[in-house]
Design a protein around this motif. Structure first.
Motif, PDB file in Angstrom:
ATOM      1  N   LEU A 159      35.829  35.865  32.917  1.00  0.00           N
ATOM      2  CA  LEU A 159      36.433  35.644  31.592  1.00  0.00           C
ATOM      3  C   LEU A 159      35.777  36.676  30.620  1.00  0.00           C
ATOM      4  O   LEU A 159      36.617  37.287  30.090  1.00  0.00           O
ATOM      5  CB  LEU A 159      36.227  34.423  31.450  1.00  0.00           C
ATOM      6  CG  LEU A 159      36.580  33.182  31.916  1.00  0.00           C
ATOM      7  CD1 LEU A 159      36.279  31.598  31.448  1.00  0.00           C
ATOM      8  CD2 LEU A 159      38.106  33.209  32.051  1.00  0.00           C
ATOM      9  N   ASN A 160      34.674  37.007  30.630  1.00  0.00           N
ATOM     10  CA  ASN A 160      34.239  38.295  29.727  1.00  0.00           C
ATOM     11  C   ASN A 160      34.690  39.611  29.695  1.00  0.00           C
ATOM     12  O   ASN A 160      34.826  40.348  28.829  1.00  0.00           O
ATOM     13  CB  ASN A 160      32.592  38.015  29.639  1.00  0.00           C
ATOM     14  CG  ASN A 160      32.201  36.828  29.085  1.00  0.00           C
ATOM     15  OD1 ASN A 160      32.417  36.272  28.185  1.00  0.00           O
ATOM     16  ND2 ASN A 160      30.876  36.383  29.422  1.00  0.00           N
ATOM     17  N   TYR A 161      35.076  39.686  30.995  1.00  0.00           N
ATOM     18  CA  TYR A 161      35.535  41.204  31.476  1.00  0.00           C
ATOM     19  C   TYR A 161      37.162  41.111  30.878  1.00  0.00           C
ATOM     20  O   TYR A 161      37.440  41.830  30.414  1.00  0.00           O
ATOM     21  CB  TYR A 161      35.753  41.255  32.992  1.00  0.00           C
ATOM     22  CG  TYR A 161      36.499  42.398  33.417  1.00  0.00           C
ATOM     23  CD1 TYR A 161      35.863  43.763  33.259  1.00  0.00           C
ATOM     24  CD2 TYR A 161      37.447  42.434  34.212  1.00  0.00           C
ATOM     25  CE1 TYR A 161      36.243  44.888  33.524  1.00  0.00           C
ATOM     26  CE2 TYR A 161      38.209  43.703  34.461  1.00  0.00           C
ATOM     27  CZ  TYR A 161      37.487  44.970  34.174  1.00  0.00           C
ATOM     28  OH  TYR A 161      38.114  46.280  34.514  1.00  0.00           O
ATOM     29  N   ALA A 162      37.836  39.969  31.073  1.00  0.00           N
ATOM     30  CA  ALA A 162      39.150  39.845  30.387  1.00  0.00           C
ATOM     31  C   ALA A 162      39.122  39.821  28.838  1.00  0.00           C
ATOM     32  O   ALA A 162      39.942  40.636  28.288  1.00  0.00           O
ATOM     33  CB  ALA A 162      40.051  38.593  30.710  1.00  0.00           C
ATOM     34  N   ILE A 163      37.940  39.308  28.177  1.00  0.00           N
ATOM     35  CA  ILE A 163      37.924  39.429  26.781  1.00  0.00           C
ATOM     36  C   ILE A 163      37.602  40.792  26.641  1.00  0.00           C
ATOM     37  O   ILE A 163      38.260  41.288  25.523  1.00  0.00           O
ATOM     38  CB  ILE A 163      36.716  38.551  26.447  1.00  0.00           C
ATOM     39  CG1 ILE A 163      36.953  37.101  26.765  1.00  0.00           C
ATOM     40  CG2 ILE A 163      36.387  38.692  24.946  1.00  0.00           C
ATOM     41  CD1 ILE A 163      35.693  35.910  26.680  1.00  0.00           C
ATOM     42  N   ALA A 164      36.950  41.371  27.188  1.00  0.00           N
ATOM     43  CA  ALA A 164      36.516  42.761  26.964  1.00  0.00           C
ATOM     44  C   ALA A 164      37.782  43.892  26.839  1.00  0.00           C
ATOM     45  O   ALA A 164      38.209  44.652  26.001  1.00  0.00           O
ATOM     46  CB  ALA A 164      35.626  43.554  27.684  1.00  0.00           C
ATOM     47  N   LEU A 165      38.534  43.563  27.918  1.00  0.00           N
ATOM     48  CA  LEU A 165      39.817  44.192  28.079  1.00  0.00           C
ATOM     49  C   LEU A 165      40.897  43.888  26.930  1.00  0.00           C
ATOM     50  O   LEU A 165      41.458  44.851  26.235  1.00  0.00           O
ATOM     51  CB  LEU A 165      40.491  43.863  29.425  1.00  0.00           C
ATOM     52  CG  LEU A 165      39.822  44.241  30.605  1.00  0.00           C
ATOM     53  CD1 LEU A 165      40.534  43.976  31.889  1.00  0.00           C
ATOM     54  CD2 LEU A 165      39.755  45.890  30.713  1.00  0.00           C
ATOM     55  N   VAL A 166      40.852  42.554  26.443  1.00  0.00           N
ATOM     56  CA  VAL A 166      41.841  42.304  25.528  1.00  0.00           C
ATOM     57  C   VAL A 166      41.276  43.024  24.150  1.00  0.00           C
ATOM     58  O   VAL A 166      42.021  43.484  23.212  1.00  0.00           O
ATOM     59  CB  VAL A 166      41.671  40.596  25.309  1.00  0.00           C
ATOM     60  CG1 VAL A 166      42.622  40.346  23.957  1.00  0.00           C
ATOM     61  CG2 VAL A 166      42.262  40.023  26.350  1.00  0.00           C
ATOM     62  N   GLY A 167      39.789  43.076  23.815  1.00  0.00           N
ATOM     63  CA  GLY A 167      39.107  43.664  22.840  1.00  0.00           C
ATOM     64  C   GLY A 167      39.770  45.385  22.573  1.00  0.00           C
ATOM     65  O   GLY A 167      39.919  45.612  21.710  1.00  0.00           O
ATOM     66  N   LEU A 168      39.765  45.802  23.975  1.00  0.00           N
ATOM     67  CA  LEU A 168      40.084  47.290  23.766  1.00  0.00           C
ATOM     68  C   LEU A 168      41.942  47.375  23.314  1.00  0.00           C
ATOM     69  O   LEU A 168      41.993  48.404  22.641  1.00  0.00           O
ATOM     70  CB  LEU A 168      39.982  47.917  25.133  1.00  0.00           C
ATOM     71  CG  LEU A 168      38.720  47.974  25.937  1.00  0.00           C
ATOM     72  CD1 LEU A 168      38.690  48.568  27.047  1.00  0.00           C
ATOM     73  CD2 LEU A 168      37.827  49.056  25.033  1.00  0.00           C
TER      74      LEU A 168
END
Length: 94
Positions: free
Chosen positions: A82-91
């Motif tokens: 989930l944190n990986y997805a959050i980081a991608l969305v942040g980009l």
């Protein structure tokens, strides 16, 4: 002008990511699939939501963050996914 904020669609993307994150608990590498879902979501919102694209993307990030915070601390791989997805969305917000 009609708002194109689509919470239902955002939640569908969140559920897809959650399902993948669950499989991460069993040692499955889900990063490529998560990347594909996040890319699909962000592209869709940018192409169809006009001025509300950033709002939809922000809602997606906020919901993923909420779900990651709800996860038990013993589910490290689930949270990592989930944190990986959050980081991608942040980009995508840049």
């Amino acid at each position: 002008m009609q708002s194109k904020v689509d919470c239902g669609l955002v939640l569908q993307y969140v559920r897809k990511i959650q399902l993948l994150a669950m499989t991460a608990d069993f040692g499955v590498d889900v990063k490529p699939e998560i990347e594909a879902i996040v890319n699909d979501a962000c592209k869709y919102f940018l192409n169809t939501a006009g001025d509300d694209a950033c709002t939809n993307i922000r809602i997606l990030k906020n919901e993923l963050t909420y779900q990651a915070n709800l996860a038990r601390k013993t589910r490290h791989e689930y949270q990592n996914a989930l944190n990986y997805a959050i980081a991608l969305v942040g980009l995508s917000e840049v």
